[in-house]
Structure formats: C-alpha cells, structure tokens
Design an enzyme around this catalytic site. Structure first.
Site, PDB file in Angstrom:
ATOM      1  N   HIS A   1      94.589 -85.090  28.797  1.00 59.90           N
ATOM      2  CA  HIS A   1      94.047 -83.931  29.507  1.00 59.90           C
ATOM      3  C   HIS A   1      95.114 -82.852  29.640  1.00 59.90           C
ATOM      4  O   HIS A   1      96.301 -83.080  29.406  1.00 59.90           O
ATOM      5  CB  HIS A   1      93.515 -84.340  30.893  1.00 59.90           C
TER       6      HIS A   1
ATOM      7  N   CYS B   1      91.795 -77.287  30.965  1.00 59.13           N
ATOM      8  CA  CYS B   1      91.230 -78.632  30.773  1.00 59.13           C
ATOM      9  C   CYS B   1      89.968 -78.635  29.924  1.00 59.13           C
ATOM     10  O   CYS B   1      89.858 -79.392  28.952  1.00 59.13           O
ATOM     11  CB  CYS B   1      90.994 -79.307  32.122  1.00 59.13           C
TER      12      CYS B   1
ATOM     13  N   HIS C   1      87.536 -80.723  36.850  1.00 56.49           N
ATOM     14  CA  HIS C   1      88.543 -81.153  35.878  1.00 56.49           C
ATOM     15  C   HIS C   1      87.926 -82.151  34.909  1.00 56.49           C
ATOM     16  O   HIS C   1      87.042 -82.931  35.271  1.00 56.49           O
ATOM     17  CB  HIS C   1      89.742 -81.800  36.583  1.00 56.49           C
TER      18      HIS C   1
END
Length: 341
Positions: A316, A256, A304
């Site tokens: 993402h 990520c 994240h």
C-alpha cells in the site's frame, strides 16, 4: 512660611497590605496583557507516542479528504468532457444553421426586391430564436421549398437552444466540482502541514522510529488466483519505495487508491478512482477468504486501501512520511475486502 510636618510612618500591617495590593494589580495586569497580546504559557511538550497518535490521526483525516478530492476531480473531469461534447455539437449545428440561413437570405433578398418579405423568413432570419420559436406557426405561410428549409432551421434552432441549456447545466456542475476541489485541497494541505510541524518537534531518531517502524518482509510468494491479479501484484511490487503524493496515480508517485487503480490498470482492468467506489467493484470477500490481488480497505469511512499479497500482508501507499511498502493488514482497522472479477 508653611509649617513642616513630620512624615507619618505606615504601620507594618498597612505596608503588607499595600504590597499585596500592588502584587495583585501586577498579576492582573500581566493576565490582561496576555489576553490581549495573544501570548500564553507554552503547551506541555508531547511525548513521541502522543506525537505519533496525533500525526496518524492527521494523516487519516488528510487521506479521507484526499479521497473526496479524487472523487470531485473525477466528476470535474467528466463534466469538462460532457461540456466540450455539448459545445462541439452546438458549434456544428450552428454551422449548418448558418448555411441554411444564408440560403434563406438569398430568397429573402429576392422577395424584398419583388415587393415584400415573407413573415416566416423574417422570423427565421431574426437574431432572436425565442421570438422565432414563439411564432413558428407562421412558417406554414412559406412556399413548399421555403417551408422545408424553414422547418429545418426551426428544428436546428430548437436543438441549439437545448444544447446551450445542457451546457449551462454542465458548466454549473463544473463550477461546483472546482469549488469542492479547492476546499478539499485546502483541508489536505492544512492537515499535512500540521503533521509536518508536529514531527519537527522530534529528533531525527524519533522521527525515523515513528515514520518507518519497519516494513514487513517482501518475500511473500503466495500465488495469485488468476493472471490479472498476478499482474496487479507484480506491478505493485515494482513500485515499492515510490513516494506517496496525494492525488497521484503513478507512474512514479501514488496515493493509496491511485496505486490500486494503476496496478489493475496494468492488467487491463479499469477500476474507479476512489476507495469508496473501489470497494463496490467486484465481489465482496471476508477476511478469512483473502487471496493475492484482493483489495483490502480500512477505517469506517473506507478512506484507505491496499493490495493483498498473501500471508496477512499487503502492498500500500501509506502517507507522505512513508513510501509504497509491504505492511500487515492488521496495522489498521479492517473495514472490508473485494475481489476483482
């Protein structure tokens, strides 16, 4: 000849008692065997929803460990770079030192032939720099020309020892970071293996529903506020469908924070490697102020990150079961956002 006795027949009650005792012993034996041989009753089968919950938790924990791994790797690389610089500088100074010592050796040989060796030269030419430094005051006894050379050697020896000490510190730091890398790597691998094992309990159709619940539309066309943000969003769009690989920063696979770093790197902006460092880059913005190109962060541990593209959507890199994709930002617990300025 022994008398034969008629066998006694047990009463019905006694037979039942013995049967009960035998059954109890058998059950006890089975329980003992189970305890020692490690076998047990099979765990209740999980529903697809329970599998999804456990897998999601494992992925989140693995991603948090991935960010710690990324941070340790970044620090390890910096320590390696600093160590290399220190070693190179020490090597250069040692070369200059050897030249000075050779020059002094010529003088020392002449002095020896003429009947003695100056104490200062003895110290400078010693293989023990500490002994030299402890007795460096004797350098004042050398002649003017020799004294200048001895002073230079004295300074070089001190600098080399300082560099060696700094190199030892960096080596210790590097060793610590490498141990962290190994520990985090083991954690990540274990959690991902457990998640993979859980998913194998499901049918192909159930796995498809859980791991690919349906990507959000990719037709969001909200204009970015500046050229850098536009370039970052454009890069992320080009990477849709790329696989998630923990620790990867592209160009063909990402985790990520690696995707975010690469996206802004394509726009000429150097972002930190980890989510918990990226959130402190730029200007914090609220959820209601989001604009395309903003970084959006999730979970309490800031484990994240995604790239906001407008209309409540982001691009993402989710986890190993899903490629880089568009998703709604309300899919995970929102933790904050920052704007690269």
């Amino acid at each position: 000849m022994a008398a034969h006795r008629k066998p006694r027949h047990p009463s019905a009650g006694g037979g039942r008692a013995r049967k009960a005792a035998t059954l109890a012993l058998a059950l006890a034996g089975a329980a003992t065997a189970t305890a020692f041989d490690g076998t047990a009753h099979a765990a209740p089968e999980l529903t697809p929803a329970q599998v999804k919950a456990k897998v999601d938790q494992l992925y989140q924990e693995a991603e948090a460990a991935t960010e710690r791994y990324n941070g340790a790797k970044e620090q390890s690389e910096k320590a390696q770079d600093r160590l290399a610089v220190l070693q190179d500088e020490a090597a250069r100074k040692e070369e200059r030192l050897n030249s000075e010592r050779e020059a002094l050796g010529t003088v020392a040989a002449a002095q020896y032939r003429s009947g003695g060796l100056d104490p200062a030269l003895q110290l400078v030419l010693s293989d023990d720099p500490d002994a030299y430094l402890d007795g460096a005051a004797l350098a004042e006894r050398a002649g003017d020309r020799q004294s200048a050379t001895v002073t230079r050697v004295r300074k070089q020896l001190g600098e080399i020892e300082r560099l060696r000490g700094a190199a030892r510190v960096e080596l210790d730091s590097l060793t610590t970071r490498q141990a962290e890398l190994k520990r985090h790597s083991t954690t990540i691998t274990d959690k991902l293996d457990t998640a993979r094992d859980l998913l194998t309990q499901l049918t192909a159709e159930e796995r498809a529903r859980l791991t690919d619940p349906g990507a959000a539309p990719t037709t969001v066309t909200v204009a970015a506020p500046n050229a850098r943000a536009a370039a970052a969003v454009s890069y992320a769009r080009q990477k849709l469908g790329s696989p998630y690989v923990w620790g990867a920063t592209g160009p063909d696979a990402f985790d990520c924070s690696g995707l975010i770093q690469a996206a802004y790197g394509s726009a000429g902006v150097a972002l930190p490697r980890t989510t918990y460092a990226q959130i402190d880059t730029g200007q914090r913005v609220s959820r209601t102020e989001l604009r395309p190109g903003d970084l959006v962060f999730f979970y309490s541990g800031i484990s994240h990150v995604g790239l906001y593209i407008g209309d409540g959507q982001m691009i993402h890199a989710p986890n190993p079961s899903s490629p880089v994709r568009v998703a709604p930002i309300d899919q995970m617990p929102f933790a904050g956002a920052t704007r690269v300025v």
